[in-house]
Scaffold this active site. Structure first.
Site, PDB file in Angstrom:
ATOM      1  N   GLY A  11     -16.062  63.424  -3.731  1.00 50.22           N
ATOM      2  CA  GLY A  11     -15.438  64.088  -4.916  1.00 50.22           C
ATOM      3  C   GLY A  11     -14.706  64.606  -4.639  1.00 50.22           C
ATOM      4  O   GLY A  11     -14.128  64.636  -3.798  1.00 50.22           O
ATOM      5  N   ARG A  72     -15.250  55.613  -5.685  1.00 49.20           N
ATOM      6  CA  ARG A  72     -16.755  55.828  -5.040  1.00 49.20           C
ATOM      7  C   ARG A  72     -16.856  54.028  -4.780  1.00 49.20           C
ATOM      8  O   ARG A  72     -16.607  53.652  -6.150  1.00 49.20           O
ATOM      9  CB  ARG A  72     -18.143  56.577  -5.236  1.00 49.20           C
ATOM     10  CG  ARG A  72     -18.133  57.805  -5.684  1.00 49.20           C
ATOM     11  CD  ARG A  72     -19.356  58.930  -5.426  1.00 49.20           C
ATOM     12  NE  ARG A  72     -18.665  59.712  -6.339  1.00 49.20           N
ATOM     13  CZ  ARG A  72     -18.869  60.794  -5.956  1.00 49.20           C
ATOM     14  NH1 ARG A  72     -19.034  60.515  -4.299  1.00 49.20           N
ATOM     15  NH2 ARG A  72     -19.245  62.093  -6.159  1.00 49.20           N
ATOM     16  N   ASP A 103     -20.037  63.376   3.293  1.00 48.28           N
ATOM     17  CA  ASP A 103     -20.973  62.883   4.549  1.00 48.28           C
ATOM     18  C   ASP A 103     -21.279  61.853   4.010  1.00 48.28           C
ATOM     19  O   ASP A 103     -21.047  60.765   5.319  1.00 48.28           O
ATOM     20  CB  ASP A 103     -22.263  63.710   4.680  1.00 48.28           C
ATOM     21  CG  ASP A 103     -22.798  64.435   2.757  1.00 48.28           C
ATOM     22  OD1 ASP A 103     -22.170  63.529   1.619  1.00 48.28           O
ATOM     23  OD2 ASP A 103     -24.318  64.463   3.029  1.00 48.28           O
ATOM     24  N   THR A 125     -15.062  68.167   0.553  1.00 53.33           N
ATOM     25  CA  THR A 125     -15.838  69.223  -0.637  1.00 53.33           C
ATOM     26  C   THR A 125     -15.887  70.116  -0.710  1.00 53.33           C
ATOM     27  O   THR A 125     -16.162  71.059   0.259  1.00 53.33           O
ATOM     28  CB  THR A 125     -16.988  68.542  -0.667  1.00 53.33           C
ATOM     29  OG1 THR A 125     -18.412  68.625  -1.470  1.00 53.33           O
ATOM     30  CG2 THR A 125     -17.576  68.230   1.052  1.00 53.33           C
ATOM     31  N   ASP A 127     -18.201  72.414  -2.165  1.00 54.63           N
ATOM     32  CA  ASP A 127     -20.186  72.367  -1.799  1.00 54.63           C
ATOM     33  C   ASP A 127     -20.327  72.566  -0.826  1.00 54.63           C
ATOM     34  O   ASP A 127     -21.135  73.054  -0.410  1.00 54.63           O
ATOM     35  CB  ASP A 127     -20.920  70.910  -1.900  1.00 54.63           C
ATOM     36  CG  ASP A 127     -20.712  70.456  -3.021  1.00 54.63           C
ATOM     37  OD1 ASP A 127     -21.143  70.766  -4.478  1.00 54.63           O
ATOM     38  OD2 ASP A 127     -21.423  68.412  -3.020  1.00 54.63           O
ATOM     39  N   ASP A 129     -21.583  71.516   2.562  1.00 51.92           N
ATOM     40  CA  ASP A 129     -22.052  70.741   3.154  1.00 51.92           C
ATOM     41  C   ASP A 129     -22.665  70.334   3.997  1.00 51.92           C
ATOM     42  O   ASP A 129     -22.705  70.325   4.325  1.00 51.92           O
ATOM     43  CB  ASP A 129     -23.149  70.316   1.623  1.00 51.92           C
ATOM     44  CG  ASP A 129     -22.512  68.969   0.614  1.00 51.92           C
ATOM     45  OD1 ASP A 129     -21.254  69.262   1.999  1.00 51.92           O
ATOM     46  OD2 ASP A 129     -22.527  68.056   0.264  1.00 51.92           O
ATOM     47  N   ARG A 171     -25.559  70.641  -5.263  1.00 53.77           N
ATOM     48  CA  ARG A 171     -27.136  69.881  -5.547  1.00 53.77           C
ATOM     49  C   ARG A 171     -27.383  69.845  -4.537  1.00 53.77           C
ATOM     50  O   ARG A 171     -29.647  70.069  -4.543  1.00 53.77           O
ATOM     51  CB  ARG A 171     -26.729  67.784  -5.424  1.00 53.77           C
ATOM     52  CG  ARG A 171     -26.297  67.253  -7.143  1.00 53.77           C
ATOM     53  CD  ARG A 171     -25.978  65.948  -7.008  1.00 53.77           C
ATOM     54  NE  ARG A 171     -24.825  66.333  -6.140  1.00 53.77           N
ATOM     55  CZ  ARG A 171     -23.851  65.333  -5.610  1.00 53.77           C
ATOM     56  NH1 ARG A 171     -24.418  64.636  -6.100  1.00 53.77           N
ATOM     57  NH2 ARG A 171     -22.359  65.664  -5.409  1.00 53.77           N
TER      58      ARG A 171
HETATM   59  P1  ATP Z   1     -19.120  64.372  -1.770  1.00 55.31           P
HETATM   60  O1  ATP Z   1     -19.634  65.563  -1.166  1.00 55.31           O
HETATM   61  O2  ATP Z   1     -18.299  64.887  -3.032  1.00 55.31           O
HETATM   62  O3  ATP Z   1     -20.498  63.274  -2.797  1.00 55.31           O
HETATM   63  P2  ATP Z   1     -18.344  62.145   0.180  1.00 55.31           P
HETATM   64  O4  ATP Z   1     -18.000  61.389   0.836  1.00 55.31           O
HETATM   65  O5  ATP Z   1     -20.200  62.147   0.063  1.00 55.31           O
HETATM   66  O6  ATP Z   1     -18.625  62.983  -0.850  1.00 55.31           O
HETATM   67  P3  ATP Z   1     -20.286  60.239  -1.077  1.00 55.31           P
HETATM   68  O7  ATP Z   1     -20.286  58.738  -2.796  1.00 55.31           O
HETATM   69  O8  ATP Z   1     -21.714  59.693  -0.520  1.00 55.31           O
HETATM   70  O9  ATP Z   1     -18.891  61.095  -1.153  1.00 55.31           O
HETATM   71  O10 ATP Z   1     -19.306  58.510  -0.812  1.00 55.31           O
HETATM   72  C1  ATP Z   1     -18.295  57.968  -0.601  1.00 55.31           C
HETATM   73  C2  ATP Z   1     -17.377  56.684  -0.080  1.00 55.31           C
HETATM   74  O11 ATP Z   1     -17.991  56.518   1.334  1.00 55.31           O
HETATM   75  C3  ATP Z   1     -19.182  55.619  -0.521  1.00 55.31           C
HETATM   76  O12 ATP Z   1     -18.345  55.159  -2.291  1.00 55.31           O
HETATM   77  C4  ATP Z   1     -18.509  54.594   0.185  1.00 55.31           C
HETATM   78  O13 ATP Z   1     -17.982  53.775  -0.338  1.00 55.31           O
HETATM   79  C5  ATP Z   1     -18.802  54.931   0.746  1.00 55.31           C
HETATM   80  N1  ATP Z   1     -20.538  55.292   1.620  1.00 55.31           N
HETATM   81  C6  ATP Z   1     -20.397  56.074   1.495  1.00 55.31           C
HETATM   82  N2  ATP Z   1     -22.142  55.820   2.391  1.00 55.31           N
HETATM   83  C7  ATP Z   1     -21.974  55.168   2.882  1.00 55.31           C
HETATM   84  C8  ATP Z   1     -22.393  54.300   3.773  1.00 55.31           C
HETATM   85  N3  ATP Z   1     -23.928  54.857   3.946  1.00 55.31           N
HETATM   86  N4  ATP Z   1     -22.044  52.820   4.487  1.00 55.31           N
HETATM   87  C9  ATP Z   1     -20.376  53.046   4.402  1.00 55.31           C
HETATM   88  N5  ATP Z   1     -19.652  53.543   3.736  1.00 55.31           N
HETATM   89  C10 ATP Z   1     -20.763  54.618   2.915  1.00 55.31           C
END
Ligand code: ATP
Length: 322
Positions: A11, A72, A103, A125, A127, A129, A171
């Site tokens: 995000g 994503r 994360d 982010t 959040d 979090d 969330r």
């Molecule tokens: P937000 O806090 O906004 O949700 P985020 O980084 O946690 O941000 P995610 O959708 O969980 O958002 O992860 C972003 C991208 O990182 C995913 O679309 C994927 O490409 C990569 N990613 C997430 N989890 C994994 C994983 N376990 N292994 C490899 N790549 C990952």
């Protein structure tokens, strides 16, 4: 000299641009070539690379969103996807990658580091979090957006003696609801981390109404454990308290807007530190802020930490809203 890649993932959050600017300018200052990778890991796999220069990050420090765009990407979660990513990075001479995200994005960065790409994560982010850092980039701006909305809602709630439920993002993490609720003077704050019964909410309304206060603001985090969410809560309050209840779901307005000075400064410091770590030969680290000091930590250790909800602040907010 190998080039540095930078991407934003997950995000978006206000202040990501200030972090991109800090990374690009610091890297160029030290004589590195920088590639901006568009649309996160998806753009990496699709080879959406742009070479960045000093002016490509000009006039962006004040802009919300991310000029590199975000997405994503499920393909990157597969071993084949990540091997393809490493091959592409090698072809461009990119030996290290800075990932701005949450994360999930950090997990991806860690996996790339296992394959020999030096990676550093910057927390972006709204959040807030991530347990290892006091603040993530975007949280302060989002909080101010919510406070601004609450203030406006409060004016009209007060004119019409209404109860207003304001649903905010979060969330799993109630920080945005907690701190904006506190700063916005909300009567009730509902977060995922703390259990609250609906009869407690009704009683609180009745108590404040008894002392002549007819309007009320309830800040509800989207992930709070209220069956049916804001609309179900509205129904209960209408039935049990006969209140005139309105629901405002703030939604994506919380993700946009010009970053606050706090987020711009945080993003600048973190972006600068991330490049310094890469230059020092570090990998699989994340940068963050603890007690107003910029810190760095092993990604895995950071991801294994559990975010602590500030119960003291939550209880204090309750005292201040009796
Ligand atoms: P937000 O806090 O906004 O949700 P985020 O980084 O946690 O941000 P995610 O959708 O969980 O958002 O992860 C972003 C991208 O990182 C995913 O679309 C994927 O490409 C990569 N990613 C997430 N989890 C994994 C994983 N376990 N292994 C490899 N790549 C990952």
């Amino acid at each position: 000299m190998k080039a540095i890649g930078i991407l934003t993932s997950g995000g978006d959050a206000p202040g990501m641009n200030a972090a991109i600017r800090a990374v690009v300018r610091t890297a160029i200052y030290y004589g590195y070539k920088v590639y901006g990778i568009e649309k996160g890991y998806k753009g990496l796999l699709d080879e959406e690379f742009v070479e960045m220069d000093l002016s490509s990050v000009g006039d962006i420090i004040q802009r919300g969103g991310t000029v590199l765009k975000s997405s994503r990407c499920d393909e990157f979660k597969t071993p084949e996807g990540r091997e393809k990513a490493v091959e592409i990075l090698e072809n461009y001479g990119i030996g290290s990658l800075i990932v701005i995200g949450g994360d999930g994005s950090f997990t991806g960065a860690k996996m790339l580091s296992n394959l020999g790409v030096a990676t550093i994560g910057i927390p972006g982010t709204i959040d807030n979090d991530l347990a290892y850092t006091d603040y993530t980039i975007g949280f302060d701006t989002a909080m101010n957006t919510v406070i601004d909305a609450i203030s406006k809602i409060r004016d009209t709630s007060s004119s019409h003696d209404r109860v207003n439920i304001v649903e905010v993002m979060g969330r799993n993490c109630g920080d945005l609801a907690l701190y904006s609720g506190l700063a916005g003077g909300a009567e009730t704050i509902i977060v995922p981390e703390m259990e609250i019964r609906t009869d407690e909410i009704v009683n609180k309304l009745k108590t404040t109404q008894k002392r002549g206060k007819k309007h009320s603001i309830i800040v509800l985090a989207e992930g709070a454990d209220i069956d049916g969410g804001a609309l179900a809560l509205k129904k209960i309050l209408t039935e049990e308290d006969h209140a005139d209840v309105r629901v405002t779901v703030l939604g994506h307005v919380q993700r946009g807007g010009s970053p606050s000075s706090f987020d711009r400064i945080l993003a600048s410091r973190l972006g600068n530190k991330a490049v310094e770590l890469l230059i020092a030969g570090k990998s699989a680290r994340v940068v963050g802020m603890k007690d107003n000091k910029i810190i760095d930590m092993d990604i895995e250790e950071a991801l294994s930490m559990e975010k602590e909800f500030d119960v003291d602040i939550y209880e204090m907010a309750k005292v201040l809203s009796i």
